[in-house]
Enzyme design. Sequence first.
Site, mmCIF file in Angstrom:
data_model
loop_
_atom_site.group_PDB
_atom_site.id
_atom_site.type_symbol
_atom_site.label_atom_id
_atom_site.label_comp_id
_atom_site.label_asym_id
_atom_site.label_seq_id
_atom_site.Cartn_x
_atom_site.Cartn_y
_atom_site.Cartn_z
ATOM 1 N N CYS A 1 0.861 -1.181 0.000
ATOM 2 C CA CYS A 1 0.000 0.000 0.000
ATOM 3 C C CYS A 1 0.897 1.230 0.000
ATOM 4 O O CYS A 1 1.451 1.622 1.020
ATOM 5 C CB CYS A 1 -0.918 0.016 1.212
ATOM 6 S SG CYS A 1 -1.924 1.516 1.266
ATOM 7 N N CYS B 1 -4.630 5.307 -5.039
ATOM 8 C CA CYS B 1 -4.032 3.995 -4.785
ATOM 9 C C CYS B 1 -2.604 4.057 -5.322
ATOM 10 O O CYS B 1 -2.381 4.098 -6.532
ATOM 11 C CB CYS B 1 -4.828 2.889 -5.476
ATOM 12 S SG CYS B 1 -4.108 1.248 -5.215
#
Length: 293
Positions: free
Chosen positions: A76, A224
Amino acid sequence: MAQPAAFAKMNGLGNEIIVADMRGRGDRVLPAAAVALAADPATRFDQIMAIHDPRVGGTDYHVEILNADGSAAQACGNGMRCVVQALAAETGRRSFVFATAAGILEAREHEDGLISVDMGRPRFGWQEIPLAEEFRDTRMIELQVGPIDAPVLHSPSVVSMGNPHAVFWVEDDVNAYDLARFGPLLEHHPMFPERANITIARVTARDAMTIRTWERGAGLTRACGSAACAAAVSGARTGRTDRQVTVTVPGGPLEIAWREDDHVVMTGPAEWEFSGRFDPETGAWERDTEGAA
Ligand SMILES: N[C@H](CCC[C@H](N)C(=O)O)C(=O)O
């Protein structure tokens, strides 16, 4: 009931992140706690980044990542920038080495406050992504949504940034596509045995693209980071872009460089919102009172 753990609600370009301090204890954030925190509008998040004591020599911390549905994520990017900002504020240090499920990552905070994370090497093998069947060339695989003779989205580039990504190239506005509808279908498509993060990308220049992402385990997000890396790498690999690209996500721009040594470095901001304490078993939480340490 477990001992409460400190957390910071943060975001990376609008990617909603909870940084949980799990150092000095042996337990983990349980999926049930993640689901409870995600359901509360005040702590709604896309990923929890749980900072643990180091387990591997040469690293500063071990980081575990949970999606809003309680599932585990290997990478992430936006969350890592939040982790760096929180640790830099606490320790006064600017660079860190993390161990994650995707491997060892180096990251640092710059003078201007922006944070760079080395996201490691992209992986292109069909078993590494993974795909359900063999594709020798993952720059473009056979997969489509919509009518057979007039697909709405088709022929994605696929890549692992530690986590699985599919990037669908479009020529027009990325907002013109109903990603809330196609995203979940593609995330769960049998082609992706571990599901996938689904991105729509439009190249606007050799060094610029705009993307939107439906995240595995979290749905539509404002940003993202690993998808921005996946899109930049896929753009260069398919000859659409150079190796240094500004990737604009709904939350703003990220700078992505696919270096000659094959590492992908992402640079962008992180923002602190509030701090509190939570129970890593149940997700019960309370906000720190203003001015408290
Ligand atoms: N928001 C993240 C990606 C979370 C990963 C995830 N949704 C998965 O792979 O399951 C990022 O900035 O890279």
